[in-house]
Write an enzyme that holds these catalytic residues in place. Structure first.
Site, PDB file in Angstrom:
ATOM      1  N   GLY A   1       0.363   4.264   4.595  1.00 37.87           N
ATOM      2  CA  GLY A   1       0.025   3.329   4.764  1.00 37.87           C
ATOM      3  C   GLY A   1       0.456   2.407   6.076  1.00 37.87           C
ATOM      4  O   GLY A   1       0.581   2.353   7.290  1.00 37.87           O
ATOM      5  N   GLY A   2       1.764   2.358   5.751  1.00 35.54           N
ATOM      6  CA  GLY A   2       2.293   1.914   6.147  1.00 35.54           C
ATOM      7  C   GLY A   2       3.533   2.517   7.571  1.00 35.54           C
ATOM      8  O   GLY A   2       3.336   1.853   8.229  1.00 35.54           O
TER       9      GLY A   2
ATOM     10  N   CYS B   1       2.875  -1.203  -9.146  1.00 37.85           N
ATOM     11  CA  CYS B   1       3.920  -0.079  -8.396  1.00 37.85           C
ATOM     12  C   CYS B   1       4.750  -0.754  -9.008  1.00 37.85           C
ATOM     13  O   CYS B   1       5.937   0.274  -9.128  1.00 37.85           O
ATOM     14  CB  CYS B   1       4.019  -1.128  -6.474  1.00 37.85           C
ATOM     15  SG  CYS B   1       3.586  -3.208  -7.818  1.00 37.85           S
TER      16      CYS B   1
ATOM     17  N   GLY C   1       0.880  -1.650   0.336  1.00 33.17           N
ATOM     18  CA  GLY C   1      -0.284  -0.143   0.401  1.00 33.17           C
ATOM     19  C   GLY C   1       0.940   1.926   0.031  1.00 33.17           C
ATOM     20  O   GLY C   1       2.020   1.503  -0.412  1.00 33.17           O
ATOM     21  N   SER C   2       0.022   2.542   0.434  1.00 31.87           N
ATOM     22  CA  SER C   2       0.444   3.808   0.461  1.00 31.87           C
ATOM     23  C   SER C   2       2.030   3.574   1.773  1.00 31.87           C
ATOM     24  O   SER C   2       1.961   2.838   2.449  1.00 31.87           O
ATOM     25  CB  SER C   2      -0.628   5.112   1.103  1.00 31.87           C
ATOM     26  OG  SER C   2      -0.486   5.019   2.074  1.00 31.87           O
ATOM     27  N   VAL C   3       2.971   4.560   1.294  1.00 32.06           N
ATOM     28  CA  VAL C   3       4.028   4.460   1.951  1.00 32.06           C
ATOM     29  C   VAL C   3       2.882   6.071   3.539  1.00 32.06           C
ATOM     30  O   VAL C   3       3.516   5.198   4.595  1.00 32.06           O
ATOM     31  CB  VAL C   3       4.543   6.224   1.583  1.00 32.06           C
ATOM     32  CG1 VAL C   3       5.760   6.756   3.378  1.00 32.06           C
ATOM     33  CG2 VAL C   3       6.057   5.843   1.010  1.00 32.06           C
TER      34      VAL C   3
ATOM     35  N   GLU D   1       5.433  -3.208   1.171  1.00 32.68           N
ATOM     36  CA  GLU D   1       5.783  -2.806  -0.164  1.00 32.68           C
ATOM     37  C   GLU D   1       5.357  -1.720  -0.317  1.00 32.68           C
ATOM     38  O   GLU D   1       3.558  -1.677  -0.403  1.00 32.68           O
ATOM     39  CB  GLU D   1       5.807  -3.727  -1.231  1.00 32.68           C
ATOM     40  CG  GLU D   1       5.958  -2.946  -2.598  1.00 32.68           C
ATOM     41  CD  GLU D   1       5.302  -4.579  -3.281  1.00 32.68           C
ATOM     42  OE1 GLU D   1       4.426  -2.890  -4.956  1.00 32.68           O
ATOM     43  OE2 GLU D   1       4.754  -4.982  -3.392  1.00 32.68           O
TER      44      GLU D   1
END
Length: 504
Positions: A224-225, A281, A220-222, A244
């Site tokens: 979200g991570g 991605c 997912g997104s930065v 990722e």
């Protein structure tokens, strides 16, 4: 609260799939996963290989239903989704082969004896399951990186129960596939609790915080991570997080390649960055193309191809809104010019117009080095190798870096490879990065911000994320795993420093 399935082609709600999972239910599922872990490990490599094969067979048997629901929920099309399901089933069966082959265990035996440091005890080491794993489904691959995807397949192969956080973009697909897998797992003899599913943002947070969870797989997104990492850091016992996250995937067209086949490269580049509506991605978001007539040929071919590309439907309202905002801001940057627009969205839903932008590599705006999810790409024109390498030195790390070469060309591609190898997990030559084959030699990862670990999320070594090493010292034979007993010959092992292959 209702978990609602939305049709991205219309933007309308279609059905209520489930209720958001309560904290109490998350706790129950995690407890069940923890209880299942010893029995799943006890199935052994052969038992888990059979389990993975049964899961693949069950998905194949429901192919029509799965593809129909996934297409309605993602607008990715039956052709793409059938291919994705084929990949997912192949991936499950490949991990069954990994289990049968056995080298992933890294089994090693050092017998007791003398050493330059004095007497050495008997030492026997191999990898064992880490414990229950939380897997977060990805929006852009509802089958290959979601409930039945690579994280789930590799975790189950390792012997780890899995609790999946269903992605809100495709909850009906997630629930259907989970039901298929759970039924098949039970029939294959997997213990209750081997698989679980939760819905809702709070459920995802509760899942990551639960003490039974021993690792997290995320695509997912930065942002979200980072949010999940913050939860993990607040745990009394922080656990591994394999994310990722974000990737620009720079691509370099050499002057010789542009001169030899510029028109072809331009058309192929557009096919790559618009594949899947630009929601891969591995999309090449920034292409370095030489200045001069040869580079003009590439850009003109790209412009013509973009103008012929219809507006695709994006996965959800959030992605569509972000695409519109970010692509518009890129086009408005000083030094950035719009080369071509694709077709405009028609009717309701989450449509997006493809967009091709250009700028000068010698004065590259920082904003164009950040990922924009959707069918947009920036072409940076470079005048000579000095300008190219100066620009490459500003690139963020990515999952991939690509070089398109002239016939037999080696010197410039080698120099580009050396520049980008430190900031990419996969180097691609004379092809495009948007395909990620599932294989023994694949690596799908890279330095931050593409991922936050050195591991891959695609390919057979993805299993390594969900294993941890244990050494038995001076252990009696009856407490050893079968693979570490003296006469076992079923897998590759390193014995007293020498690699021994299976017999028979």
């Amino acid at each position: 609260m209702d978990v609602v399935s939305i049709d991205p082609r219309t933007g309308e709600e279609v059905e209520v799939v489930a209720q958001e999972t309560t904290t109490a239910e998350v706790q129950r599922l995690c407890a069940a996963a923890l209880a299942a872990a010893p029995a799943l490990d006890d199935l052994g490599r052969a038992g888990r290989a059979a389990l993975l094969g049964s899961l693949a067979d069950a998905l194949e048997a429901r192919r029509g239903d799965v593809v129909a629901v996934a297409d309605r929920e993602t607008a990715l099309g039956a052709t793409r989704l059938n291919g994705e399901l084929t990949r997912t089933c192949y991936q499950l069966r490949l991990f069954a082969e990994v289990l049968q082959e056995g080298s992933y265990l890294e089994a090693a035996i050092d017998h007791a004896g003398d050493s330059p440091m004095g007497p050495r005890p008997d030492l026997r080491r191999m990898l064992v399951p880490i414990g229950p794993v939380a897997v977060f489904g990805a929006s852009n691959f509802p089958l290959a990186f979601s409930v039945p995807g690579g994280d789930t397949a590799s975790a189950l192969a390792a012997g780890c129960p899995v609790v999946v956080k269903a992605h809100g973009s495709h909850p009906a697909t997630s629930q259907l596939v989970f039901d298929v897998l759970a039924e098949a797992a039970g029939k294959a003899g997997a213990p209750e609790g081997t698989l679980g599913i939760v819905h809702g943002l709070q459920a995802g947070a509760d899942l990551v915080a639960h003490p039974a969870i021993r690792a997290v797989g995320f695509t997912g997104s930065v942002n979200g991570g980072r949010a999940l990492l913050e939860i993990i850091e607040r745990r009394p016992d922080p656990v591994p997080f394999f994310g990722e996250l974000s990737s620009l995937n720079p691509l370099v067209v050499t002057p010789r390649a542009a001169a030899e086949r510029g028109g072809q490269l331009g058309r192929e580049l557009v096919g790559s960055f618009t594949l899947g509506a630009g929601q891969f991605c591995t999309k090449p978001g920034l292409a370095f193309v030489p200045s001069g007539p040869e580079g003009d040929t590439v850009l003109e071919a790209m412009a013509a191809a973009v103008r012929e590309t219809a507006a695709p439907t994006l996965l959800n309202e959030g992605i569509a809104g972000s695409y519109e905002r970010i692509s518009s801001s890129l086009a408005d940057l000083p030094g950035v010019s719009t080369v071509a627009h694709g077709g405009e969205p028609q009717g309701p839903g989450f449509g997006a117009a493809p967009l091709l932008l250009t700028t000068d590599a010698a004065d590259l705006p920082h904003e164009v080095t950040e990922e924009c999810f959707g069918p947009v790409a920036v072409v940076a024109r470079y005048d000579g190798e000095k300008a190219l390498f100066a620009a490459l030195g500003t690139m963020p790390s990515s999952l991939t870096a690509t070089v398109l070469r002239g016939e037999g060309e080696t010197e410039l591609p080698l120099a580009v490879s050396q520049e980008l190898r430190t900031r990419a997990g996969r180097l691609v030559y004379d092809a495009y990065p948007t395909g990620v084959a599932v294989s023994w030699a694949q690596h799908h990862g890279g330095p931050w911000p593409s991922t936050n670990s050195q591991h891959t999320s695609v390919g057979t070594t993805a299993i390594r994320r969900f294993l941890r090493p244990v050494t038995w010292q001076g252990a009696p034979a009856e407490v050893l795993p079968e693979e570490l007993t003296e006469d076992y010959q079923g897998i590759p092992r390193r014995i007293d420093g020498k690699l021994q292959l299976p017999r028979g």
